[in-house]
Design an enzyme around this catalytic site. Structure first.
Site, PDB file in Angstrom:
ATOM      1  N   TYR A 293      20.230 -23.068   7.293  1.00 27.04           N
ATOM      2  CA  TYR A 293      19.236 -23.656   8.211  1.00 27.04           C
ATOM      3  C   TYR A 293      17.838 -23.109   7.909  1.00 27.04           C
ATOM      4  O   TYR A 293      16.876 -23.885   7.786  1.00 27.04           O
ATOM      5  CB  TYR A 293      19.657 -23.329   9.644  1.00 27.04           C
ATOM      6  CG  TYR A 293      18.590 -23.522  10.703  1.00 27.04           C
ATOM      7  CD1 TYR A 293      18.193 -24.790  11.120  1.00 27.04           C
ATOM      8  CD2 TYR A 293      18.001 -22.410  11.322  1.00 27.04           C
ATOM      9  CE1 TYR A 293      17.223 -24.944  12.105  1.00 27.04           C
ATOM     10  CE2 TYR A 293      17.038 -22.561  12.305  1.00 27.04           C
ATOM     11  CZ  TYR A 293      16.649 -23.838  12.694  1.00 27.04           C
ATOM     12  OH  TYR A 293      15.682 -23.987  13.668  1.00 27.04           O
TER      13      TYR A 293
HETATM   14  N1  LIG Z   1      17.138 -23.219  19.136  1.00 21.83           N
HETATM   15  C1  LIG Z   1      16.215 -22.335  18.818  1.00 21.83           C
HETATM   16  O1  LIG Z   1      16.242 -21.187  19.288  1.00 21.83           O
HETATM   17  C2  LIG Z   1      15.110 -22.732  17.865  1.00 21.83           C
HETATM   18  C3  LIG Z   1      14.210 -21.752  17.486  1.00 21.83           C
HETATM   19  C4  LIG Z   1      13.132 -22.134  16.699  1.00 21.83           C
HETATM   20  C5  LIG Z   1      12.992 -23.457  16.294  1.00 21.83           C
HETATM   21  N2  LIG Z   1      13.910 -24.391  16.647  1.00 21.83           N
HETATM   22  C6  LIG Z   1      13.679 -25.793  16.210  1.00 21.83           C
HETATM   23  O2  LIG Z   1      13.056 -26.477  17.288  1.00 21.83           O
HETATM   24  C7  LIG Z   1      13.254 -27.882  17.137  1.00 21.83           C
HETATM   25  C8  LIG Z   1      13.537 -28.568  18.457  1.00 21.83           C
HETATM   26  O3  LIG Z   1      14.342 -27.779  19.300  1.00 21.83           O
HETATM   27  P1  LIG Z   1      15.042 -28.427  20.614  1.00 21.83           P
HETATM   28  O4  LIG Z   1      15.733 -27.359  21.322  1.00 21.83           O
HETATM   29  O5  LIG Z   1      14.100 -29.341  21.317  1.00 21.83           O
HETATM   30  O6  LIG Z   1      16.125 -29.344  19.850  1.00 21.83           O
HETATM   31  P2  LIG Z   1      17.253 -30.312  20.417  1.00 21.83           P
HETATM   32  O7  LIG Z   1      17.186 -30.422  21.912  1.00 21.83           O
HETATM   33  O8  LIG Z   1      18.538 -29.905  19.794  1.00 21.83           O
HETATM   34  O9  LIG Z   1      16.771 -31.711  19.827  1.00 21.83           O
HETATM   35  C9  LIG Z   1      16.937 -32.082  18.511  1.00 21.83           C
HETATM   36  C10 LIG Z   1      16.993 -33.599  18.490  1.00 21.83           C
HETATM   37  O10 LIG Z   1      17.148 -34.029  17.132  1.00 21.83           O
HETATM   38  C11 LIG Z   1      17.948 -35.194  17.185  1.00 21.83           C
HETATM   39  N3  LIG Z   1      18.605 -35.556  15.944  1.00 21.83           N
HETATM   40  C12 LIG Z   1      19.570 -34.871  15.280  1.00 21.83           C
HETATM   41  N4  LIG Z   1      19.987 -35.585  14.216  1.00 21.83           N
HETATM   42  C13 LIG Z   1      19.268 -36.737  14.216  1.00 21.83           C
HETATM   43  C14 LIG Z   1      19.236 -37.881  13.390  1.00 21.83           C
HETATM   44  N5  LIG Z   1      20.041 -38.002  12.337  1.00 21.83           N
HETATM   45  N6  LIG Z   1      18.382 -38.880  13.692  1.00 21.83           N
HETATM   46  C15 LIG Z   1      17.577 -38.799  14.785  1.00 21.83           C
HETATM   47  N7  LIG Z   1      17.553 -37.737  15.601  1.00 21.83           N
HETATM   48  C16 LIG Z   1      18.389 -36.725  15.324  1.00 21.83           C
HETATM   49  C17 LIG Z   1      18.979 -34.886  18.235  1.00 21.83           C
HETATM   50  O11 LIG Z   1      19.568 -36.084  18.650  1.00 21.83           O
HETATM   51  P3  LIG Z   1      21.023 -36.148  19.329  1.00 21.83           P
HETATM   52  O12 LIG Z   1      20.772 -35.832  20.767  1.00 21.83           O
HETATM   53  O13 LIG Z   1      21.438 -37.554  19.078  1.00 21.83           O
HETATM   54  O14 LIG Z   1      21.866 -35.117  18.624  1.00 21.83           O
HETATM   55  C18 LIG Z   1      18.154 -34.193  19.287  1.00 21.83           C
HETATM   56  O15 LIG Z   1      17.664 -35.116  20.248  1.00 21.83           O
HETATM   57  C19 LIG Z   1      14.344 -28.038  16.081  1.00 21.83           C
HETATM   58  O16 LIG Z   1      13.741 -28.453  14.885  1.00 21.83           O
HETATM   59  C20 LIG Z   1      14.896 -26.633  15.928  1.00 21.83           C
HETATM   60  O17 LIG Z   1      15.341 -26.433  14.600  1.00 21.83           O
HETATM   61  C21 LIG Z   1      14.954 -24.057  17.424  1.00 21.83           C
END
Ligand SMILES: NC(=O)c1ccc[n+]([C@@H]2O[C@H](COP(=O)([O-])OP(=O)(O)OC[C@H]3O[C@@H](n4cnc5c(N)ncnc54)[C@H](OP(=O)(O)O)[C@@H]3O)[C@@H](O)[C@H]2O)c1
Length: 215
Positions: A129
């Site tokens: 990742y």
């Molecule tokens: N979690 C952490 O602690 C953390 C830390 C730093 C950065 N980040 C980054 O922050 C960002 C956003 O975080 P978040 O918590 O808001 O994420 P999230 O709620 O998991 O949202 C990610 C979205 O991406 C969509 N997605 C996945 N595959 C897809 C596809 N093939 N086509 C279209 N949409 C797709 C998902 O759709 P579905 O609902 O259909 O799956 C979901 O709505 C991400 O890039 C993550 O890597 C996360």
């Protein structure tokens, strides 16, 4: 502004959609499940169904045409395997960089991650990742687009404070999704964050000042 959001039903994306639509921006929000459209509409966005892992150039170009900016807020998510880190966190982000270039959308804001690094060591899925995110960031930084790359630490669903840290010595372990969304919204409205890549966490600096300090 007209702003396209990839991963439009994500937690940050829905908060961002509300912030942008409340200030008068038009938000075109890409979701992959038609059942998610109602939540986007409720947040003030215009849903368009696009599966970023199976989209054509034409489909992406249609969504981005007329937009002023694109925000990459999609993610394969916890629980996904290495293949989806590659197909979403890397390839989908790059597909949108290419679509932005084809359609003349100059501004691209990437929600990256604190440890994102093309050379992150390790074989575990988390390392895959971090490499995928780091490679996407690298491609954006060399794309010629007006980019901002925001690299938050671990995310929480706590209420935002409107205050963050963007300076390395003051970074803490977590940051709320509300504050990340507010930083994205602030960056979109300001040209002085163009070309900036920065880590961010919870902190004590008001967001407008924090953005000013990275530029
Ligand atoms: N979690 C952490 O602690 C953390 C830390 C730093 C950065 N980040 C980054 O922050 C960002 C956003 O975080 P978040 O918590 O808001 O994420 P999230 O709620 O998991 O949202 C990610 C979205 O991406 C969509 N997605 C996945 N595959 C897809 C596809 N093939 N086509 C279209 N949409 C797709 C998902 O759709 P579905 O609902 O259909 O799956 C979901 O709505 C991400 O890039 C993550 O890597 C996360």
């Amino acid at each position: 502004m007209q702003i396209a959001i990839a991963g439009g039903h994500g937690k940050i994306a829905l908060i961002l959609t509300r912030l942008l639509s409340d200030r008068g921006d038009r938000v075109v929000s890409m979701v992959r499940d038609p059942d998610q459209a109602g939540d986007v509409t409720e947040a003030g966005g215009e849903p368009v169904v696009v599966d970023l892992e199976h989209s054509s150039d034409d489909q992406l170009d249609r969504v981005l045409t007329g937009c002023d900016a694109v925000v990459f807020a999609a993610g394969a998510g916890p629980g996904s395997g290495a293949a989806r880190k590659e197909s979403v966190d890397y390839a989908a982000a790059v597909s949108l960089i290419e679509a932005a270039r084809r359609t003349g959308v100059r501004r691209y804001v990437m929600i990256s991650a604190s440890g994102a690094d093309p050379d992150a060591a390790g074989d575990e899925v988390f390392a895959v990742y971090l490499r995928a995110k780091g490679r996407a960031d690298r491609e954006l930084a060399s794309s010629g687009l007006d980019f901002t790359i925001i690299k938050p630490v671990g995310l929480t669903d706590q209420p935002g404070t409107g205050q963050v840290a963007t300076n390395e010595p003051s970074l803490t372990g977590q940051v709320s999704r509300e504050d990340v969304a507010a930083v994205v919204a602030e960056a979109l409205g300001r040209d002085d964050s163009i070309g900036a890549t920065f880590r961010m966490s919870a902190g004590t600096t008001p967001i407008p000042d924090a953005i000013g300090s990275v530029s």
